[in-house]
Design an enzyme around this catalytic site. Structure first.
Site, PDB file in Angstrom:
ATOM      1  N   SER A  36       0.820  -1.210   0.000  1.00 10.13           N
ATOM      2  CA  SER A  36       0.000   0.000   0.000  1.00 10.13           C
ATOM      3  C   SER A  36       0.859   1.267   0.000  1.00 10.13           C
ATOM      4  O   SER A  36       1.836   1.374   0.730  1.00 10.13           O
ATOM      5  CB  SER A  36      -0.896  -0.009   1.229  1.00 10.13           C
TER       6      SER A  36
ATOM      7  N   LEU B 113      -1.411   9.862   4.325  1.00 13.44           N
ATOM      8  CA  LEU B 113      -2.650   9.205   3.901  1.00 13.44           C
ATOM      9  C   LEU B 113      -3.500  10.022   2.943  1.00 13.44           C
ATOM     10  O   LEU B 113      -4.730  10.019   3.042  1.00 13.44           O
ATOM     11  CB  LEU B 113      -3.489   8.813   5.127  1.00 13.44           C
TER      12      LEU B 113
ATOM     13  N   ASN C 271      -5.171  -0.796   8.223  1.00 11.60           N
ATOM     14  CA  ASN C 271      -3.916  -0.136   8.596  1.00 11.60           C
ATOM     15  C   ASN C 271      -4.098   0.524   9.952  1.00 11.60           C
ATOM     16  O   ASN C 271      -4.674   1.594  10.044  1.00 11.60           O
ATOM     17  CB  ASN C 271      -3.549   0.907   7.536  1.00 11.60           C
TER      18      ASN C 271
ATOM     19  N   CYS D 246      -0.274   3.568  10.459  1.00 14.54           N
ATOM     20  CA  CYS D 246       0.369   4.672   9.776  1.00 14.54           C
ATOM     21  C   CYS D 246       0.891   5.697  10.772  1.00 14.54           C
ATOM     22  O   CYS D 246       0.128   6.268  11.542  1.00 14.54           O
ATOM     23  CB  CYS D 246      -0.576   5.352   8.795  1.00 14.54           C
TER      24      CYS D 246
ATOM     25  N   GLY E 136       8.277  -5.250   4.253  1.00 17.13           N
ATOM     26  CA  GLY E 136       9.347  -4.440   4.822  1.00 17.13           C
ATOM     27  C   GLY E 136      10.679  -4.721   4.167  1.00 17.13           C
ATOM     28  O   GLY E 136      11.299  -5.755   4.417  1.00 17.13           O
TER      29      GLY E 136
HETATM   30  C1  LIG Z   1       5.314   6.559   0.049  1.00 18.45           C
HETATM   31  C2  LIG Z   1       4.735   5.496   0.945  1.00 18.45           C
HETATM   32  C3  LIG Z   1       3.368   5.511   1.231  1.00 18.45           C
HETATM   33  C4  LIG Z   1       2.814   4.543   2.065  1.00 18.45           C
HETATM   34  N1  LIG Z   1       1.463   4.550   2.303  1.00 18.45           N
HETATM   35  C5  LIG Z   1       0.904   3.566   3.058  1.00 18.45           C
HETATM   36  C6  LIG Z   1      -0.507   3.512   3.257  1.00 18.45           C
HETATM   37  O1  LIG Z   1      -1.276   4.335   2.733  1.00 18.45           O
HETATM   38  N2  LIG Z   1      -1.008   2.513   4.040  1.00 18.45           N
HETATM   39  C7  LIG Z   1      -0.196   1.566   4.615  1.00 18.45           C
HETATM   40  O2  LIG Z   1      -0.691   0.671   5.295  1.00 18.45           O
HETATM   41  N3  LIG Z   1       1.141   1.591   4.425  1.00 18.45           N
HETATM   42  C8  LIG Z   1       1.704   2.559   3.663  1.00 18.45           C
HETATM   43  N4  LIG Z   1       3.072   2.570   3.455  1.00 18.45           N
HETATM   44  C9  LIG Z   1       3.891   1.519   4.063  1.00 18.45           C
HETATM   45  C10 LIG Z   1       4.190   0.389   3.074  1.00 18.45           C
HETATM   46  O3  LIG Z   1       3.006  -0.225   2.625  1.00 18.45           O
HETATM   47  C11 LIG Z   1       5.106  -0.665   3.721  1.00 18.45           C
HETATM   48  O4  LIG Z   1       4.435  -1.234   4.833  1.00 18.45           O
HETATM   49  C12 LIG Z   1       6.416  -0.087   4.202  1.00 18.45           C
HETATM   50  O5  LIG Z   1       6.884   0.888   3.312  1.00 18.45           O
HETATM   51  C13 LIG Z   1       7.486  -1.130   4.408  1.00 18.45           C
HETATM   52  O6  LIG Z   1       7.729  -1.839   3.220  1.00 18.45           O
HETATM   53  P1  LIG Z   1       8.942  -1.465   2.200  1.00 18.45           P
HETATM   54  O7  LIG Z   1      10.187  -1.387   3.016  1.00 18.45           O
HETATM   55  O8  LIG Z   1       8.928  -2.573   1.210  1.00 18.45           O
HETATM   56  O9  LIG Z   1       8.577  -0.144   1.629  1.00 18.45           O
HETATM   57  C14 LIG Z   1       3.641   3.542   2.643  1.00 18.45           C
HETATM   58  C15 LIG Z   1       5.011   3.539   2.348  1.00 18.45           C
HETATM   59  C16 LIG Z   1       5.567   4.489   1.512  1.00 18.45           C
HETATM   60  C17 LIG Z   1       7.031   4.439   1.213  1.00 18.45           C
END
Ligand SMILES: Cc1cc2nc3c(=O)[nH]c(=O)nc-3n(C[C@H](O)[C@H](O)[C@H](O)COP(=O)(O)O)c2cc1C
Ligand SMILES: Cc1cc2nc3c(=O)[nH]c(=O)nc-3n(C[C@H](O)[C@H](O)[C@H](O)COP(=O)(O)OP(=O)(O)OC[C@H]3O[C@@H](n4cnc5c(N)ncnc54)[C@H](O)[C@@H]3O)c2cc1C
Ligand code: FES
Lengths: 253, 307
Positions: free
Chosen positions: B23, B75, B130, B133, B246
């Site tokens: 997401s 968000l 979620n 956040c 992650g």
């Molecule tokens: C730009 C950005 C926006 C995100 N927006 C959301 C969101 O709207 N809802 C959510 O549950 N996680 C959100 N996340 C978290 C990611 O879904 C993920 O849990 C987190 O980035 C860790 O994974 P990664 O290291 O692969 O990025 C966001 C992350 C990033 C970088």
């Protein structure tokens, strides 16, 4: 729907040359597939060794398979860029952003560049000239040692006015001072540069125009929402709906 | 090369492979169809959606970090009604599998109403709550850091939804297992972890925080070991499926996370720097499986858990 062909916009270019062209400005010439670019004012998001995020850089010029970028060395990422050598591979996302609108009705365009914001105006000027228009070009810098692209615009036979903040070349002051002094005849303006300059232009110029904006970006292609701007028609991603916005779309706070 | 089975199942929702863009790192999906055929993906987790539209935080919203980034998007989304009426139909045109709908809220009532609305969208296969956040003042954070509030929101949402409910946990807690168990006991069908770690960067030239919100969520390869540890701890303690998330950027990362106990794996930040990240991972999975002697990916789920 299966097996739809990829629309490749992630490409590898070969570094042809990378040289210093002004006090803090470098020119990176790349060779590769430039077919994703559809308008001047679009940008690339270029990977730099050792950095997680790519760096957004405007297309300065395209000639066949030659892609030229002009960049200021301002931090660690652009420092690394300046160390790229001929023969190196550049990993770039191509064809990003909307670019300048060439369909707009203008007989006498004015191009205003501030500092490295002059870069995307070169390809814009070429496109306008190809359509039989002769834009007037105003370029603003801090000092004479920073001046870039003046000769390139002049070589196209265009009137070029330069301003420097310290008066070491051209009109002393800002681009707005040069415009006031030279009083060029224009019916539309295209501009790119630092935000205070863009704002001053919007406030002082009665003519319609469009502006190329900057923002810190993560993706550069419209999925992370890190670059969103409030416009008169709602929230817009600078990287995808922009970076060029019409003057009357912008809200100055 | 003989066929390798990459399919997995999340609460009855079968995925061709375990790879799901996370997401916030894939928009509402359709933009990415410019890059590749989205139907190769296991599923897609859409941008976090709230009951009402949200403008998000002021710019700058991003700060670079070693092997990652901090974001403070806050968000931003058009609200659940528009997501159902506009975004999901646009996605449906280019993606034909069940979607993971990521939902956020600022009160139990808001979560319940947003989930009720999204539950009615035919495109949605799984709801991902979620509760984590870290970007919004007084927002999601408070739910995800206390077992009681996680339980409260999960119970309330469970009453109004028909689709599997997964709870996406925040790593910004002392004891993630306690929170995970509270979600399971309250009726969650599965878990997703981890969300971003609360972080901060300061611009040494201006002496000010880089992002306007001052703090933001840290993600990217740098957090992978934290994610693996938490998935392993949680998977050891619960009996519901876990979606790992992650720092994933390679097929080997996917396999490692599955060995830690993940049934499927979300890929976030990697998409932002390589639009083909998920495609590359999916294409690399079979040969990686072959090298590691894995016939079916579902066989390795939890392989590293204590027996
Ligand atoms: C730009 C950005 C926006 C995100 N927006 C959301 C969101 O709207 N809802 C959510 O549950 N996680 C959100 N996340 C978290 C990611 O879904 C993920 O849990 C987190 O980035 C860790 O994974 P990664 O290291 O692969 O990025 C966001 C992350 C990033 C970088
Ligand atoms: C659409 C667009 C077009 C651009 N075109 C050009 C160009 O043609 N020539 C040029 O020299 N510069 C251009 N820039 C600015 C350029 O992206 C930054 O100067 C560059 O990213 C700085 O990187 P750094 O690592 O040297 O600086 P650092 O300050 O160390 O960078 C840290 C982080 O902040 C980001 N960042 C810092 N300054 C800016 C900025 N002004 N704009 C956006 N992100 C920034 C970096 O990308 C990086 O993620 C453009 C920016 C945008 C958004
Ligand atoms: S930088 Fe990601 S949406 Fe614009």
């Amino acid at each position: 729907m299966k097996m739809k062909a990829d629309r490749h916009k992630h490409r590898f270019f070969r570094v042809v040359s990378n040289r210093k062209v002004a006090a803090k400005t470098w020119e990176l010439a790349l060779e590769g597939d430039t077919s994703d670019f559809t308008a001047p004012g679009q940008f690339v998001n270029i990977a730099v060794a050792g950095k997680y995020l790519r760096r957004p850089i405007s297309v300065c010029d395209i000639s066949g398979s030659r892609l030229t970028l002009l960049y200021d060395v301002v931090g660690e990422g652009t420092e690394v860029m300046s160390e790229m050598k001929p023969g190196d591979t550049a990993d770039v996302l191509t064809g990003l952003g909307n670019g300048f609108n060439l369909a707009v009705k203008t007989e006498k365009p004015l191009l205003v560049g501030g500092g490295i914001g002059c870069a995307p105006l070169l390809m814009l000027a070429r496109s306008l000239c190809r359509e039989g228009k002769r834009p007037v070009v105003v370029l603003g810098f801090n000092t004479a040692a920073d001046v870039v692209l003046k000769k390139e615009f002049e070589d196209m036979g265009l009137d070029v006015y330069v301003s420097t903040a310290d008066g070491s070349e051209g009109t002393r002051g800002f681009v707005t001072d040069a415009i006031a002094e030279k009083n060029p005849d224009f019916d539309y303006f295209y501009t790119c540069g630092p935000l205070p300059m863009l704002r001053a232009l919007c406030e002082r110029l009665a003519q319609p125009g469009e502006l190329s904006l900057e923002s810190r970006m993560a993706c550069g292609f419209g999925i992370c929402m890190c670059c969103v701007l409030e416009t008169r028609s709602g929230l817009k991603g600078i990287c995808k709906a922009g970076p060029v916005f019409p003057k009357d779309e912008l809200i100055w706070k | 090369m003989e066929m390798r089975d990459t399919s997995v199942s999340l609460s009855g929702v079968r995925l061709d492979n375990p790879v799901i863009p996370a997401s916030g790192c894939f928009g509402f999906g359709y933009v990415m169809s410019e890059y590749y055929d989205l139907d190769i993906l296991g599923s897609i987790s859409i941008k976090g959606t709230t009951l009402s539209p949200r403008a998000g935080n002021p710019l700058p919203r991003v700060a670079e970090c070693p092997d990652g980034l901090i974001n403070s998007v806050g968000l931003q989304n058009p609200g659940v009604h528009k997501v159902v009426s506009e975004e999901l139909p646009k996605l449906r045109k280019v993606f034909h599998k069940p979607v993971v709908a990521n939902i956020s809220g600022f009160s139990v009532d808001e979560y319940v109403e947003a989930c009720r609305v999204i539950d009615g969208a035919e495109e949605v296969g799984i709801i991902e709550l979620n509760v984590s956040c870290p970007n919004v003042h007084g927002g999601g954070m408070s739910f995800g850091t206390q077992p009681e509030s996680v339980a409260e929101v999960v119970k309330a949402v469970k009453e109004v939804v028909t689709k599997p409910l997964y709870v996406k946990l925040t790593p910004n807690v002392t004891d993630i297992v306690k929170i995970a168990c509270a979600a399971e006991d309250a009726g969650a069908d599965g878990l997703c972890l981890i969300n971003t770690l609360l972080g901060m960067r300061i611009d040494t030239k201006t002496r000010r925080p880089v992002v306007a919100n001052k703090v933001g969520g840290f993600s990217g390869p740098a957090i992978f070991p934290v994610a693996v540890r938490m998935i392993w701890q949680v998977a050891s303690a619960v009996n519901i499926p876990v979606i790992g998330c992650g720092g994933v950027s390679t097929a080997d990362n996917v396999i490692e996370m599955m060995m830690a106990g993940a049934t499927a794996v979300e890929v976030g930040s990697a998409n932002l720097v390589n639009p083909y990240a998920c495609k590359d991972i999916i294409e690399a999975l079979p040969s990686r499986m072959e090298k590691l002697g894995i016939a079916s990916l579902s066989d390795i789920i939890g392989a590293a858990l204590p027996r």
